[in-house]
Every structure is written in C-alpha cells, then in structure tokens.
Design a protein around this motif. Structure first.
Motif, PDB file in Angstrom:
ATOM      1  N   GLY A  85      -8.473   0.111  10.424  1.00  0.00           N
ATOM      2  CA  GLY A  85      -7.007  -0.456   9.721  1.00  0.00           C
ATOM      3  C   GLY A  85      -7.524  -1.146   8.483  1.00  0.00           C
ATOM      4  N   TYR A  86      -8.577  -1.776   8.251  1.00  0.00           N
ATOM      5  CA  TYR A  86      -8.902  -2.303   6.829  1.00  0.00           C
ATOM      6  C   TYR A  86      -9.448  -1.385   5.917  1.00  0.00           C
ATOM      7  N   PHE A  87     -10.131  -0.284   6.426  1.00  0.00           N
ATOM      8  CA  PHE A  87     -10.413   0.905   5.556  1.00  0.00           C
ATOM      9  C   PHE A  87      -9.367   1.487   5.043  1.00  0.00           C
ATOM     10  N   MET A  88      -8.166   1.717   5.880  1.00  0.00           N
ATOM     11  CA  MET A  88      -6.850   2.239   5.400  1.00  0.00           C
ATOM     12  C   MET A  88      -5.914   1.265   4.642  1.00  0.00           C
ATOM     13  N   SER A  89      -6.191   0.007   4.606  1.00  0.00           N
ATOM     14  CA  SER A  89      -5.335  -1.035   4.026  1.00  0.00           C
ATOM     15  C   SER A  89      -5.093  -0.594   2.246  1.00  0.00           C
ATOM     16  N   PRO A  90      -6.076  -0.191   1.568  1.00  0.00           N
ATOM     17  CA  PRO A  90      -6.105   0.000   0.124  1.00  0.00           C
ATOM     18  C   PRO A  90      -5.087   1.206  -0.246  1.00  0.00           C
ATOM     19  N   LEU A  91      -5.151   2.159   0.772  1.00  0.00           N
ATOM     20  CA  LEU A  91      -4.219   3.675   0.668  1.00  0.00           C
ATOM     21  C   LEU A  91      -2.901   3.211   1.293  1.00  0.00           C
ATOM     22  N   VAL A  92      -2.691   2.415   2.085  1.00  0.00           N
ATOM     23  CA  VAL A  92      -1.321   1.971   2.557  1.00  0.00           C
ATOM     24  C   VAL A  92      -0.642   1.076   1.398  1.00  0.00           C
ATOM     25  N   SER A  93      -1.529   0.468   0.928  1.00  0.00           N
ATOM     26  CA  SER A  93      -1.028  -0.328  -0.491  1.00  0.00           C
ATOM     27  C   SER A  93      -0.446   0.487  -1.786  1.00  0.00           C
ATOM     28  N   VAL A  94      -1.225   1.615  -1.644  1.00  0.00           N
ATOM     29  CA  VAL A  94      -0.834   2.453  -2.716  1.00  0.00           C
ATOM     30  C   VAL A  94       0.591   2.970  -2.199  1.00  0.00           C
ATOM     31  N   LEU A  95       0.511   3.658  -1.154  1.00  0.00           N
ATOM     32  CA  LEU A  95       1.926   4.359  -0.562  1.00  0.00           C
ATOM     33  C   LEU A  95       3.201   3.164  -0.629  1.00  0.00           C
ATOM     34  N   LEU A  96       3.012   2.045  -0.336  1.00  0.00           N
ATOM     35  CA  LEU A  96       3.891   1.018  -0.564  1.00  0.00           C
ATOM     36  C   LEU A  96       4.232   1.019  -1.954  1.00  0.00           C
ATOM     37  N   ALA A  97       3.415   0.794  -2.918  1.00  0.00           N
ATOM     38  CA  ALA A  97       3.628   0.919  -4.290  1.00  0.00           C
ATOM     39  C   ALA A  97       4.592   1.914  -4.690  1.00  0.00           C
ATOM     40  N   VAL A  98       4.499   3.225  -3.934  1.00  0.00           N
ATOM     41  CA  VAL A  98       5.340   4.308  -4.443  1.00  0.00           C
ATOM     42  C   VAL A  98       6.652   4.162  -3.729  1.00  0.00           C
ATOM     43  N   VAL A  99       6.619   3.695  -2.544  1.00  0.00           N
ATOM     44  CA  VAL A  99       7.825   3.542  -1.594  1.00  0.00           C
ATOM     45  C   VAL A  99       9.061   2.490  -2.362  1.00  0.00           C
ATOM     46  N   GLU A 103       6.420   3.047  -8.021  1.00  0.00           N
ATOM     47  CA  GLU A 103       5.022   3.586  -9.005  1.00  0.00           C
ATOM     48  C   GLU A 103       4.851   5.080  -8.873  1.00  0.00           C
ATOM     49  N   ARG A 104       4.281   5.603 -10.060  1.00  0.00           N
ATOM     50  CA  ARG A 104       3.807   6.898  -9.896  1.00  0.00           C
ATOM     51  C   ARG A 104       2.300   6.879  -9.823  1.00  0.00           C
ATOM     52  N   LEU A 105       1.900   7.677  -8.745  1.00  0.00           N
ATOM     53  CA  LEU A 105       0.368   8.052  -8.456  1.00  0.00           C
ATOM     54  C   LEU A 105      -0.262   8.886  -9.699  1.00  0.00           C
ATOM     55  N   ARG A 106      -1.524   8.954  -9.528  1.00  0.00           N
ATOM     56  CA  ARG A 106      -2.267   9.592 -10.406  1.00  0.00           C
ATOM     57  C   ARG A 106      -2.756  10.649  -9.442  1.00  0.00           C
ATOM     58  N   PRO A 107      -2.969  11.809  -9.687  1.00  0.00           N
ATOM     59  CA  PRO A 107      -3.189  12.960  -8.867  1.00  0.00           C
ATOM     60  C   PRO A 107      -4.672  12.689  -7.986  1.00  0.00           C
ATOM     61  N   ALA A 108      -5.509  11.740  -8.332  1.00  0.00           N
ATOM     62  CA  ALA A 108      -6.724  11.462  -7.532  1.00  0.00           C
ATOM     63  C   ALA A 108      -6.181  10.422  -6.259  1.00  0.00           C
ATOM     64  N   GLN A 109      -5.048   9.762  -6.818  1.00  0.00           N
ATOM     65  CA  GLN A 109      -4.552   8.864  -5.587  1.00  0.00           C
ATOM     66  C   GLN A 109      -3.747   9.765  -4.644  1.00  0.00           C
ATOM     67  N   TRP A 110      -3.091  10.749  -5.149  1.00  0.00           N
ATOM     68  CA  TRP A 110      -2.265  11.530  -4.288  1.00  0.00           C
ATOM     69  C   TRP A 110      -3.259  12.025  -3.403  1.00  0.00           C
ATOM     70  N   THR A 111      -4.567  12.508  -3.930  1.00  0.00           N
ATOM     71  CA  THR A 111      -5.590  13.187  -2.981  1.00  0.00           C
ATOM     72  C   THR A 111      -5.901  12.298  -2.079  1.00  0.00           C
ATOM     73  N   ALA A 112      -6.330  11.159  -2.341  1.00  0.00           N
ATOM     74  CA  ALA A 112      -6.750  10.021  -1.130  1.00  0.00           C
ATOM     75  C   ALA A 112      -6.021   9.875  -0.324  1.00  0.00           C
ATOM     76  N   VAL A 113      -4.577   9.859  -0.495  1.00  0.00           N
ATOM     77  CA  VAL A 113      -3.507   9.418   0.329  1.00  0.00           C
ATOM     78  C   VAL A 113      -3.350  10.679   1.482  1.00  0.00           C
ATOM     79  N   ALA A 114      -3.299  11.958   0.830  1.00  0.00           N
ATOM     80  CA  ALA A 114      -3.317  12.960   1.699  1.00  0.00           C
ATOM     81  C   ALA A 114      -4.392  13.185   2.515  1.00  0.00           C
ATOM     82  N   ILE A 115      -5.754  12.887   1.949  1.00  0.00           N
ATOM     83  CA  ILE A 115      -6.931  13.250   2.862  1.00  0.00           C
ATOM     84  C   ILE A 115      -6.731  12.060   4.204  1.00  0.00           C
ATOM     85  N   ALA A 116      -6.419  10.831   3.903  1.00  0.00           N
ATOM     86  CA  ALA A 116      -6.372   9.818   4.410  1.00  0.00           C
ATOM     87  C   ALA A 116      -5.064  10.265   5.724  1.00  0.00           C
ATOM     88  N   LEU A 117      -3.986  10.815   5.569  1.00  0.00           N
ATOM     89  CA  LEU A 117      -3.058  11.183   6.405  1.00  0.00           C
ATOM     90  C   LEU A 117      -3.585  12.146   7.328  1.00  0.00           C
TER      91      LEU A 117
END
Length: 283
Positions: A85-99, A103-117
C-alpha cells in the motif's frame, strides 16, 4: 522510524487494533498540545473558520482509517500487503491529481500508473481477490494528502488540529473499552500502559521530523527517501515475520517496483530541469 512500525504495534497486544488506534490518536493529541504550546503556534488554529475545521476533521478521518487498517494488518500478520500500500501511495496520489485536480500527466507518469494497475491485477489473480488492504492504505493516504494540502497550517499545527478534531471520538472509544471490561489500560502492568502512551510520540515524532526535513531537501530527494519506509516493512514481512510470497506475488511486486523506478526517474529529471530553468536567468 516509519519502516520499523511493524516491530512496534504488536508490542501493544493484547489490546485490540481499535483500542490501539484510539490510544494512538488520544496520546498524539496530548503530546501535540504540549508541542504547539512550546512553539507558540495556537494562533494558527485560532484563525481557522468552521469550514477549515470540517476539512481538518475530514483529513483526520482518512488518516485514522489509514492508521487503523495498518495496525490491523500488522496484528493479522499481513505486513507485506501493507507495505504494498505504501509503495503504491505515490502512484495513487498522481491518479487523484488527475481525477480531482484535473492535472495533466507526463507520458512517463502515465506509464508508471499503467504498470502499477497491471501489478494490482497480477496480485489480485495470485490471491484470488484484489489487495484490499494495500488499496485502502494507498487511497486513504492519498486522500489525506489531498485534503491536507488545502488547509494552510504548519505540520505541528495541522497534526494538533487533526488529533484534537478526532480526540473526543478516541476518548469515547477508550472509555467504552474500559467500561465494558475489554480495555487494557489497567491489569496488564505499567509496561503495557507506557507502551500505549508511547503510541503518541511514536506517531508524532516521525511526522515532525519529516516536516522539518521536507523544507531542507528537494522534493525529488524526498520522493526517493519515502521508499525506505515500505522497503523496510517489506523486508520485515519477509525476513522477520516470514510471510510466504508466491512467485506470482513476487512478479506483482516487481511490476510495482518497475513503476516506481519510472515514476522516480521522471520526477528527478523534471526537478533538475525546473531547477536549471530557474537558475538560467541568473547565469
């Protein structure tokens, strides 16, 4: 300190996780009242309006959920899933920023979120269910951070406000445990009582140190250092508690770590580029 939490909370047995959570909130409130008095920071809270207090309470609820689920998972011997859960926290924070913040994500951020999913799906297939503990921990912490960012309080004043907002509820829970004869404040010796009281400083000291440190080092450095916490928790689960990790779960964790590498490299590069852009006019 955060990484060593799995070693501390089991020491509070035979207290139930809910009782431990109530003592954690209550004694944190007592400690922070003293800290804020020494820092002469009560003026910050005096200026808060009702809406801000309601926001503080909402943030307190989310962090209480986070603390409670974490304590329960440690008591249940599910340290590894909590670490996830704490490994995933930064990626969830990014998703919340979008939703929430659009906010707009950079391509690398989208890639990280996709890998996490994909990692979550792999772990869900391995366990026959989604990793609910990890998802609740990551989401509650992300929502807490989102709400906390809207209240203009220093770290000490913010933690004091949150603990005071939840203090009456925590006091009521402690009183209920004691009145029903299921509480552990008495009858288990002075050592156990001191451990319950210690839940306050164990909670507050790392948060205050983090607040002080965050003002002295770059955000990208903080982002990398925050992975020390779940890494230590993961190692505690594997090496000390001896939780079993199947090959498929190892694959899921490997995907999470890959996502974090992509996320962190992008964060460091962006931070350096922004810093170079700010310094360029001075050259």
């Amino acid at each position: 300190m955060w990484g060593l939490f799995p070693a501390f909370w089991p020491l509070l047995a035979p207290a139930a996780p809910v009782e431990v959570l109530a003592h954690r909130i209550g004694w944190t409130a007592v400690l922070m009242v003293g800290v804020l008095t020494v820092l002469r920071g009560w003026g910050e809270l005096a200026t808060l309006r009702l809406r801000s207090w309601l926001t503080v309470f909402a943030g307190g609820v989310f962090i209480a959920v986070n603390w409670g689920v974490y304590i329960g998972s440690v008591f249940a011997g599910l340290v590894i899933e909590a670490a996830l859960g704490y490994f995933m926290s930064p990626l969830v924070s990014v998703l919340l920023a979008v939703v929430v913040l659009r906010e707009r994500l950079r391509p690398a951020q989208w890639t990280a979120v996709a890998i996490a999913l994909v990692a979550v799906l792999v772990i869900a297939v391995e366990g026959g269910r989604p990793p609910w503990i990890a998802l609740v921990l990551a989401t509650s912490f992300g929502l807490y951070g989102l709400i906390k960012s809207t209240v203009p309080l220093t770290a000490a004043a913010g933690l004091t406000a949150e603990s005071l907002a939840l203090g009456p509820v925590a006091l009521g829970v402690i009183a209920w445990f004691e009145l029903t004869g299921t509480g552990t404040m008495g009858g288990f010796g002075a050592g156990h009582l001191l451990l319950l009281v210690a839940a306050g400083p164990v909670t507050a000291v790392p948060l205050l140190l983090y607040a002080v440190g965050a003002r002295r080092v770059p955000l990208s450095t903080i982002g990398v250092l925050m992975y020390i916490n779940p890494t230590l928790q993961f190692l505690w689960g594997v090496l000390v508690v001896r939780e079993e990790v199947s090959p498929l779960r190892w694959a899921g964790f490997a995907l999470v770590w890959a996502a974090l590498v992509v996320f962190t490299v992008d964060l460091v590069r962006t931070s350096r580029s922004d810093r170079a852009a700010r310094l360029a006019p001075l050259a």
